[in-house]
Design an enzyme around this catalytic site. Structure first.
Site, PDB file in Angstrom:
ATOM      1  N   CYS A 213       1.052  -1.221  -0.213  1.00  0.00           N
ATOM      2  CA  CYS A 213      -0.122   0.037   0.652  1.00  0.00           C
ATOM      3  C   CYS A 213       0.984   1.589   0.023  1.00  0.00           C
ATOM      4  CB  CYS A 213      -1.133  -0.114   1.498  1.00  0.00           C
ATOM      5  SG  CYS A 213      -0.015  -0.260   2.861  1.00  0.00           S
TER       6      CYS A 213
ATOM      7  N   HIS B 100      -2.464   6.236   4.597  1.00  0.00           N
ATOM      8  CA  HIS B 100      -1.228   6.556   5.019  1.00  0.00           C
ATOM      9  C   HIS B 100      -0.950   7.829   4.215  1.00  0.00           C
ATOM     10  CE1 HIS B 100      -1.154   2.506   6.392  1.00  0.00           C
ATOM     11  NE2 HIS B 100      -0.063   2.075   5.214  1.00  0.00           N
TER      12      HIS B 100
HETATM   13  N1  LIG Z   1      -4.509  -3.673   5.408  1.00  0.00           N
HETATM   14  C1  LIG Z   1      -4.184  -2.892   4.088  1.00  0.00           C
HETATM   15  O1  LIG Z   1      -3.795  -1.697   4.871  1.00  0.00           O
HETATM   16  C2  LIG Z   1      -3.469  -3.370   3.618  1.00  0.00           C
HETATM   17  C3  LIG Z   1      -2.818  -4.953   3.287  1.00  0.00           C
HETATM   18  N2  LIG Z   1      -2.457  -5.613   2.461  1.00  0.00           N
HETATM   19  C4  LIG Z   1      -2.318  -7.090   2.490  1.00  0.00           C
HETATM   20  O2  LIG Z   1      -4.166  -7.801   1.631  1.00  0.00           O
HETATM   21  C5  LIG Z   1      -4.757  -8.742   2.663  1.00  0.00           C
HETATM   22  C6  LIG Z   1      -5.191  -8.496   3.978  1.00  0.00           C
HETATM   23  O3  LIG Z   1      -5.041  -7.680   4.848  1.00  0.00           O
HETATM   24  P1  LIG Z   1      -6.005  -7.171   5.750  1.00  0.00           P
HETATM   25  O4  LIG Z   1      -7.235  -6.776   4.746  1.00  0.00           O
HETATM   26  O5  LIG Z   1      -5.578  -5.768   5.911  1.00  0.00           O
HETATM   27  O6  LIG Z   1      -6.446  -8.123   6.873  1.00  0.00           O
HETATM   28  P2  LIG Z   1      -7.665  -8.589   7.838  1.00  0.00           P
HETATM   29  O7  LIG Z   1      -6.408  -9.302   9.020  1.00  0.00           O
HETATM   30  O8  LIG Z   1      -8.262  -7.810   8.027  1.00  0.00           O
HETATM   31  O9  LIG Z   1      -8.388  -9.870   7.151  1.00  0.00           O
HETATM   32  C7  LIG Z   1      -7.932 -11.511   6.976  1.00  0.00           C
HETATM   33  C8  LIG Z   1      -8.896 -12.201   6.673  1.00  0.00           C
HETATM   34  O10 LIG Z   1      -8.397 -13.075   5.656  1.00  0.00           O
HETATM   35  C9  LIG Z   1      -9.610 -14.011   6.612  1.00  0.00           C
HETATM   36  N3  LIG Z   1      -8.941 -15.231   6.391  1.00  0.00           N
HETATM   37  C10 LIG Z   1      -8.085 -15.488   7.452  1.00  0.00           C
HETATM   38  N4  LIG Z   1      -7.342 -17.078   7.470  1.00  0.00           N
HETATM   39  C11 LIG Z   1      -8.372 -17.533   6.348  1.00  0.00           C
HETATM   40  C12 LIG Z   1      -9.155 -18.559   5.494  1.00  0.00           C
HETATM   41  N5  LIG Z   1      -7.594 -19.691   6.151  1.00  0.00           N
HETATM   42  N6  LIG Z   1      -9.223 -18.661   4.499  1.00  0.00           N
HETATM   43  C13 LIG Z   1     -10.377 -18.265   4.040  1.00  0.00           C
HETATM   44  N7  LIG Z   1      -9.887 -16.525   4.663  1.00  0.00           N
HETATM   45  C14 LIG Z   1      -8.991 -16.450   5.538  1.00  0.00           C
HETATM   46  C15 LIG Z   1      -9.962 -13.332   7.648  1.00  0.00           C
HETATM   47  O11 LIG Z   1     -11.214 -13.487   7.276  1.00  0.00           O
HETATM   48  P3  LIG Z   1     -11.712 -14.034   9.241  1.00  0.00           P
HETATM   49  O12 LIG Z   1     -12.342 -12.613   9.737  1.00  0.00           O
HETATM   50  O13 LIG Z   1     -12.897 -15.104   9.576  1.00  0.00           O
HETATM   51  O14 LIG Z   1     -10.714 -14.411  10.284  1.00  0.00           O
HETATM   52  C16 LIG Z   1     -10.078 -12.071   6.965  1.00  0.00           C
HETATM   53  O15 LIG Z   1     -11.296 -11.937   6.342  1.00  0.00           O
HETATM   54  C17 LIG Z   1      -2.981  -9.142   3.395  1.00  0.00           C
HETATM   55  O16 LIG Z   1      -1.770 -10.123   2.771  1.00  0.00           O
HETATM   56  C18 LIG Z   1      -1.982  -7.864   3.536  1.00  0.00           C
HETATM   57  O17 LIG Z   1      -0.968  -8.147   3.515  1.00  0.00           O
HETATM   58  C19 LIG Z   1      -2.156  -4.619   0.631  1.00  0.00           C
HETATM   59  C20 LIG Z   1      -2.065  -3.449   1.168  1.00  0.00           C
HETATM   60  C21 LIG Z   1      -2.838  -2.551   2.133  1.00  0.00           C
HETATM   61  N1  LIG Z   2       2.345  -2.847   6.152  1.00  0.00           N
HETATM   62  C1  LIG Z   2       0.706  -2.422   5.250  1.00  0.00           C
HETATM   63  C2  LIG Z   2      -0.137  -2.754   4.851  1.00  0.00           C
HETATM   64  C3  LIG Z   2       0.001  -3.612   4.409  1.00  0.00           C
HETATM   65  O1  LIG Z   2      -0.273  -5.261   4.397  1.00  0.00           O
HETATM   66  O2  LIG Z   2       1.412  -4.391   3.380  1.00  0.00           O
HETATM   67  P1  LIG Z   2       1.981  -6.062   2.704  1.00  0.00           P
HETATM   68  O3  LIG Z   2       0.239  -6.371   1.985  1.00  0.00           O
HETATM   69  O4  LIG Z   2       3.316  -5.104   2.207  1.00  0.00           O
HETATM   70  O5  LIG Z   2       2.028  -6.669   3.796  1.00  0.00           O
HETATM   71  C4  LIG Z   2       1.436  -1.552   6.329  1.00  0.00           C
HETATM   72  O6  LIG Z   2       1.487  -2.373   7.660  1.00  0.00           O
HETATM   73  O7  LIG Z   2       0.265  -0.422   6.148  1.00  0.00           O
END
Ligand SMILES: NC(=O)C1=CN([C@@H]2O[C@H](COP(=O)(O)OP(=O)(O)OC[C@H]3O[C@@H](n4cnc5c(N)ncnc54)[C@H](OP(=O)(O)O)[C@@H]3O)[C@@H](O)[C@H]2O)C=CC1
Ligand SMILES: N[C@@H](CC(=O)OP(=O)(O)O)C(=O)O
Length: 422
Positions: free
Chosen positions: A219, A332
Site C-alpha cells: 500500500c 497513509h
Molecule cells: N490493510 C492494508 O492496508 C493492506 C493489506 N494488504 C494485504 O491484504 C491482505 C489482507 O489484509 P487485511 O485485510 O488488512 O487483513 P485482515 O486481518 O483485516 O483480514 C484477513 C482476512 O482473511 C481471512 N482469512 C484468514 N484466514 C483465512 C483462511 N484460512 N481462509 C479464508 N480466509 C481467511 C479473515 O477471515 P476471518 O475474519 O474469518 O478471520 C479476514 O477476512 C494481506 O495480505 C495484507 O498484507 C495490502 C495492502 C494494504
Molecule cells: N504493511 C502495510 C500494509 C500491508 O499489509 O502491506 P503488505 O501487503 O505489503 O504486507 C501496513 O502495515 O501499513
C-alpha cells in the site's frame, strides 16, 4: 475480458436508438403540432431522468441471505432493483469471489465493486471457518460467508485474494491454473516473482495483459508511486528518500480494533494493551512496521524499494524509506524527497501532478490546504501537496507530501481497476 465489450455494446445500442429517432423528423406544419412535439420531448426527457435516477438507486436487500448472490438480469429476484451494472448482457457479467471478505481490505473490495458498477453476476465471499455462515450486507444483496473451497472457487471468473501471504502461496497458482479464474492477489506472496506482474493500473497495466495471476503492490508503495511516476516521466527520478506515517488499519482489522480499544482505555486512565503492535500505539509513534532485515531496514521499508523498482521498471533506482506507524485509523501519509535528472520547478511539478489520473493536487499553504489522512480517507484519489524546491538538491530536487487511503489505492481500488482493465 468482457467488461469493456459490454460497455461499448450498451453505448452502441443507445446511439442506434437516437439515430432511428433522427431519421423520422416531425412535420411541423402548424403551431399545434409544434406544441405537441415540445410536450412529447419534455415527457421523454422527464421519463429518462426518472429511469436513470431509479437505476442508480442501491439494490434492495433480499430478506434471506445466500451463499452467493446472482445478479444477472435474467435471474432477477423479487425485491431486487437492477443497477446499470446488472443490466448488462448475461454473457458479459462475471462470477466474482473475494477471499478474506471479512477483513479490512476484503470489505473495501465489496464496496468498491458495488460503487464502480463492476459487472457481477454472482458474488461469493470467503473467510476463515470462524466467519462461515455469517450474513453480510453488500451492494449486491445479502451474502452468506463461505469457507473457501478450491474446486468451487475455480469455477468463478475473477478472484480477489485479500488474505495473508501463506494462503496466497498455497492457493493462488492452483486457482489460476489453466481454465481457472483470473486471480488478483493483495498479499506480498508473488510481488517480486518475475513471472507475476506487479501492477498500479495507471502506471503499468500493460504488463498484466494475458496474465492469470496479478499482484497488487504494497500500500505504501502504490500511494507513493501515484505521485512519483508522473514526476519520473517528466523530470527523470535519480534518487528517492521517503518517510511514512502509516495508519493502524495497515495492520488489518485487528490493528484498527487495537487502536480504538487502546484510546478508550487511555481516556479512562486504564493500562493500554498491545498484542498486535510492538508497543501501545495511542499517543505514540512506532518506527517499526513488519520485521527488521539484515541491513536494519524493516521489511515494509524494503518492500517500498523493491516494489518501486519493479513497477517503474528501474531495477537499480536508489530508494530509501523509513516507515512509521502512527495512531490514525486510516490513510497513509508520506514525506518524499526526490533528486531528478533534469531541472524541476514546483510549478512544473504541480502541472504534471495535476494531470495524472487518480491524483489530486491539494497545495495552497496560504489557505492551509495540504494532504491529510482525514481528507484522504474513503476517497479514491491520492492527495499530493507541500510541493517545494528541495534546498539540498536545489533545482534538481523536490519535496512533496502525499496522502492516500491505503485500503483503497493501496489495495481494494487498485485491485478492482486492474480487473476492470483486463
Ligand atoms: N490493510 C492494508 O492496508 C493492506 C493489506 N494488504 C494485504 O491484504 C491482505 C489482507 O489484509 P487485511 O485485510 O488488512 O487483513 P485482515 O486481518 O483485516 O483480514 C484477513 C482476512 O482473511 C481471512 N482469512 C484468514 N484466514 C483465512 C483462511 N484460512 N481462509 C479464508 N480466509 C481467511 C479473515 O477471515 P476471518 O475474519 O474469518 O478471520 C479476514 O477476512 C494481506 O495480505 C495484507 O498484507 C495490502 C495492502 C494494504
Ligand atoms: N504493511 C502495510 C500494509 C500491508 O499489509 O502491506 P503488505 O501487503 O505489503 O504486507 C501496513 O502495515 O501499513
Amino acid at each position: 475480458m468482457h467488461i469493456l465489450v459490454a460497455r461499448t455494446e450498451n453505448k452502441k445500442a443507445g446511439r442506434h436508438a437516437s439515430e432511428q429517432h433522427q431519421r423520422q423528423p416531425p412535420q411541423l406544419s402548424d403551431f399545434r403540432v409544434l406544441l405537441r412535439e415540445i410536450m412529447r420531448a419534455l415527457i421523454a426527457v422527464f421519463s429518462l431522468y426518472i429511469c436513470s435516477a431509479m437505476a442508480f438507486m442501491p439494490t434492495t436487500l433480499p430478506s434471506a441471505s445466500r451463499a452467493c448472490v446472482r445478479t444477472s438480469a435474467g435471474r432477477r429476484r423479487a425485491g431486487t432493483r437492477l443497477t446499470p451494472m446488472m443490466a448488462v448482457d448475461q454473457g458479459s457479467t462475471l462470477k466474482v469471489g473475494i477471499v478474506g471478505a471479512t477483513g479490512a481490505v476484503g470489505e473495501e473490495i465489496v464496496k468498491v465493486l458495488g460503487h464502480r458498477n463492476f459487472p457481477v453476476s454472482e458474488l461469493h465471499l470467503y473467510a476463515s471457518a470462524r466467519s462461515a455462515g455469517k450474513s453480510v450486507a453488500t451492494p449486491f444483496g445479502s451474502v452468506s460467508i463461505e469457507e473457501f473451497d478450491l474446486d468451487k472457487a475455480r469455477g468463478l471468473d475473477v478472484i480477489f485474494l485479500a488474505v495473508g501471504g501463506d494462503f496466497s502461496k498455497e492457493y493462488a497458482i492452483k486457482l489460476s491454473a489453466t481454465d481457472g479464474p483470473v486471480v488478483i492477489d493483495n498479499s506480498s506472496a508473488f510481488r517480486l516473482d518475475p513471472s507475476v506482474p506487479l501492477i498500479v493500473p495507471e502506471i503499468n497495466q500493460q504488463a498484466a495483459k494475458g496474465k492469470k495471476l496479478i499482484a497488487n503492490p504494497n500500500c505504501t508503495t502504490a500511494i507513493g508511486l501515484m505521485a512519483l511516476f508522473p514526476l519520473h516521466v517528466a523530470f527523470g527520478i535519480k534518487k528517492v528518500i521517503m518517510s511514512t506515517y502509516q495508519a493502524a488499519s495497515g495492520a488489518g482489522a485487528e490493528g484498527m480494533d487495537e487502536l480504538k480499544a487502546g484510546i478508550a482505555s487511555f481516556v479512562k486512565g486504564e493500562p493500554v494493551k498491545n498484542e498486535f503492535f510492538a508497543y501501545p500505539l495511542p499517543f505514540n509513534v512506532i518506527p517499526q512496521i513488519d520485521v527488521f532485515t539484515d541491513n536494519l531496514y524493516t521489511k515494509e521499508e524494503m518492500k517500498v524499494t523493491w516494489e518501486a523498482r519493479k513497477i517503474l521498471g528501474v531495477p537499480d533506482l536508489p530508494v530509501s524509506c523509513t516507515a512509521v506507524r502512527i495512531p490514525t485509523l486510516r490513510a497513509h501519509s508520506e514525506a518524499i524527497t526526490i533528486e531528478t535528472e533534469r531541472p524541476v520547478t514546483p510549478d512544473g511539478a504541480r502541472e504534471v501532478l495535476g494531470k495524472f489520473p487518480g491524483l489530486k493536487v491539494v497545495d495552497d499553504p496560504a489557505k492551509k490546504l495540504y494532504p491529510m489522512p482525514l481528507t484522504a480517507t474513503s476517497v479514491y484519489d491520492v492527495e499530493v501537496g507541500r510541493v517545494r524546491q528541495n534546498i539540498v538538491f536545489g533545482d534538481h530536487g523536490l519535496d512533496i507530501f502525499v496522502c492516500g487511503d491505503q485500503l483503497l489505492r493501496g489495495a481494494a481500488l487498485n485491485a478492482v481497476i486492474i480487473a476492470e482493465k483486463l
